[in-house]
Design a protein around this motif. Sequence first.
Motif, PDB file in Angstrom:
ATOM      1  N   ARG A 128      10.413   2.284   0.889  1.00  0.00           N
ATOM      2  CA  ARG A 128      10.459   3.743   0.994  1.00  0.00           C
ATOM      3  C   ARG A 128       9.238   4.190   1.785  1.00  0.00           C
ATOM      4  N   LEU A 129       9.500   4.837   2.928  1.00  0.00           N
ATOM      5  CA  LEU A 129       8.434   5.357   3.776  1.00  0.00           C
ATOM      6  C   LEU A 129       8.642   6.859   3.937  1.00  0.00           C
ATOM      7  N   ASN A 175       0.824  -1.213   0.000  1.00  0.00           N
ATOM      8  CA  ASN A 175       0.000   0.000   0.000  1.00  0.00           C
ATOM      9  C   ASN A 175       0.854   1.259   0.000  1.00  0.00           C
ATOM     10  N   SER A 176       2.074   1.186   0.557  1.00  0.00           N
ATOM     11  CA  SER A 176       2.940   2.364   0.595  1.00  0.00           C
ATOM     12  C   SER A 176       3.924   2.405  -0.576  1.00  0.00           C
ATOM     13  N   GLY A 177       3.824   1.479  -1.516  1.00  0.00           N
ATOM     14  CA  GLY A 177       4.703   1.468  -2.674  1.00  0.00           C
ATOM     15  C   GLY A 177       5.506   0.180  -2.759  1.00  0.00           C
ATOM     16  N   PRO A 178       6.519   0.151  -3.631  1.00  0.00           N
ATOM     17  CA  PRO A 178       7.294  -1.084  -3.794  1.00  0.00           C
ATOM     18  C   PRO A 178       8.188  -1.348  -2.587  1.00  0.00           C
ATOM     19  N   LEU A 179       8.402  -2.619  -2.321  1.00  0.00           N
ATOM     20  CA  LEU A 179       9.368  -3.031  -1.304  1.00  0.00           C
ATOM     21  C   LEU A 179      10.175  -4.180  -1.853  1.00  0.00           C
ATOM     22  N   CYS A 180      11.423  -4.263  -1.396  1.00  0.00           N
ATOM     23  CA  CYS A 180      12.325  -5.327  -1.821  1.00  0.00           C
ATOM     24  C   CYS A 180      12.650  -6.163  -0.592  1.00  0.00           C
ATOM     25  N   GLY A 181      12.790  -7.452  -0.790  1.00  0.00           N
ATOM     26  CA  GLY A 181      13.113  -8.307   0.332  1.00  0.00           C
ATOM     27  C   GLY A 181      13.948  -9.494  -0.092  1.00  0.00           C
ATOM     28  N   MET A 182      14.538 -10.133   0.907  1.00  0.00           N
ATOM     29  CA  MET A 182      15.236 -11.397   0.689  1.00  0.00           C
ATOM     30  C   MET A 182      15.202 -12.170   1.996  1.00  0.00           C
ATOM     31  N   GLY A 183      15.221 -13.475   1.878  1.00  0.00           N
ATOM     32  CA  GLY A 183      15.205 -14.290   3.076  1.00  0.00           C
ATOM     33  C   GLY A 183      14.909 -15.733   2.766  1.00  0.00           C
ATOM     34  N   THR A 184      14.489 -16.444   3.806  1.00  0.00           N
ATOM     35  CA  THR A 184      14.227 -17.866   3.647  1.00  0.00           C
ATOM     36  C   THR A 184      13.123 -18.338   4.577  1.00  0.00           C
ATOM     37  N   ASP A 185      12.344 -19.257   4.082  1.00  0.00           N
ATOM     38  CA  ASP A 185      11.385 -20.030   4.848  1.00  0.00           C
ATOM     39  C   ASP A 185      11.747 -21.503   4.736  1.00  0.00           C
ATOM     40  N   ALA A 186      12.776 -21.781   3.964  1.00  0.00           N
ATOM     41  CA  ALA A 186      13.075 -23.156   3.568  1.00  0.00           C
ATOM     42  C   ALA A 186      13.780 -23.917   4.675  1.00  0.00           C
ATOM     43  N   ASN A 187      13.044 -24.263   5.720  1.00  0.00           N
ATOM     44  CA  ASN A 187      13.626 -25.119   6.746  1.00  0.00           C
ATOM     45  C   ASN A 187      12.526 -25.945   7.391  1.00  0.00           C
ATOM     46  N   ARG A 188      12.888 -27.059   7.919  1.00  0.00           N
ATOM     47  CA  ARG A 188      11.936 -28.004   8.488  1.00  0.00           C
ATOM     48  C   ARG A 188      11.478 -27.603   9.884  1.00  0.00           C
ATOM     49  N   LEU A 189      12.088 -26.575  10.475  1.00  0.00           N
ATOM     50  CA  LEU A 189      11.760 -26.171  11.837  1.00  0.00           C
ATOM     51  C   LEU A 189      10.652 -25.128  11.910  1.00  0.00           C
ATOM     52  N   GLY A 190      10.185 -24.634  10.779  1.00  0.00           N
ATOM     53  CA  GLY A 190       9.124 -23.637  10.777  1.00  0.00           C
ATOM     54  C   GLY A 190       9.605 -22.232  11.037  1.00  0.00           C
ATOM     55  N   ARG A 191      10.890 -21.983  10.901  1.00  0.00           N
ATOM     56  CA  ARG A 191      11.480 -20.673  11.143  1.00  0.00           C
ATOM     57  C   ARG A 191      11.634 -19.911   9.834  1.00  0.00           C
ATOM     58  N   PHE A 192      11.559 -18.576   9.934  1.00  0.00           N
ATOM     59  CA  PHE A 192      11.821 -17.764   8.751  1.00  0.00           C
ATOM     60  C   PHE A 192      12.601 -16.524   9.140  1.00  0.00           C
ATOM     61  N   PHE A 193      13.344 -15.996   8.173  1.00  0.00           N
ATOM     62  CA  PHE A 193      14.195 -14.824   8.362  1.00  0.00           C
ATOM     63  C   PHE A 193      14.122 -14.008   7.084  1.00  0.00           C
ATOM     64  N   TRP A 194      13.704 -12.729   7.190  1.00  0.00           N
ATOM     65  CA  TRP A 194      13.569 -11.874   6.018  1.00  0.00           C
ATOM     66  C   TRP A 194      14.235 -10.535   6.277  1.00  0.00           C
ATOM     67  N   ILE A 195      14.871 -10.004   5.270  1.00  0.00           N
ATOM     68  CA  ILE A 195      15.420  -8.656   5.272  1.00  0.00           C
ATOM     69  C   ILE A 195      14.628  -7.910   4.205  1.00  0.00           C
TER      70      ILE A 195
END
Length: 171
Positions: A66-67, A42-62
């Motif tokens: 622009r705000l 809603n506030s415009g484009p955003l870029c990200g990178m990270g992972t959900d690819a693990n068997r433990l149910g954990r995720f990490f995103w960066i």
Amino acid sequence: MSVRRLVLALAALSAMAMPASAQQVRNLAEVNGWVAYVAQSNSGPLCGMGTDANRLGRFFWIKVERLRGNLHGFIQVGDRAWNVRREATGRIIVAIDRQRADLNYTGTSRPDMIEASYQGAFENFLNFVRAFALGMRMEVIFPGETVAPWSADLRGTRAVTEAFLACARRI
């Protein structure tokens, strides 16, 4: 699992880790379980990178967006088994090889996720992202919490990070 099913699963998982307002997600690069993406919020484009690819149910995103005219960096950390209050606050440490970023976090509208806004100059955030690209190992530490440190393999993340940084330059 076929490559097509893996790509569809990663796209679905990456959409779950982004803000509810994010729409029109497009993957930019994928390596070793890590993905870079661009999305329209809603506030415009955003870029990200990270992972959900693990068997433990954990995720990490960066992510970066622009705000109010300025770029802001965020780190989202989550575990599907968590139940974090929206107003919860605390501290996490993200260690990449020998470099450390000490971040304050808050709970989000999702009980399985916390979000840390990268404090300080945006250039420091970009230095953190570059360390991520060159790093071999990442550890996420939760001081004062009963959560054991997380560890992740960063081999191959340079290509994902380059796609993320190219995206950040365009927004």
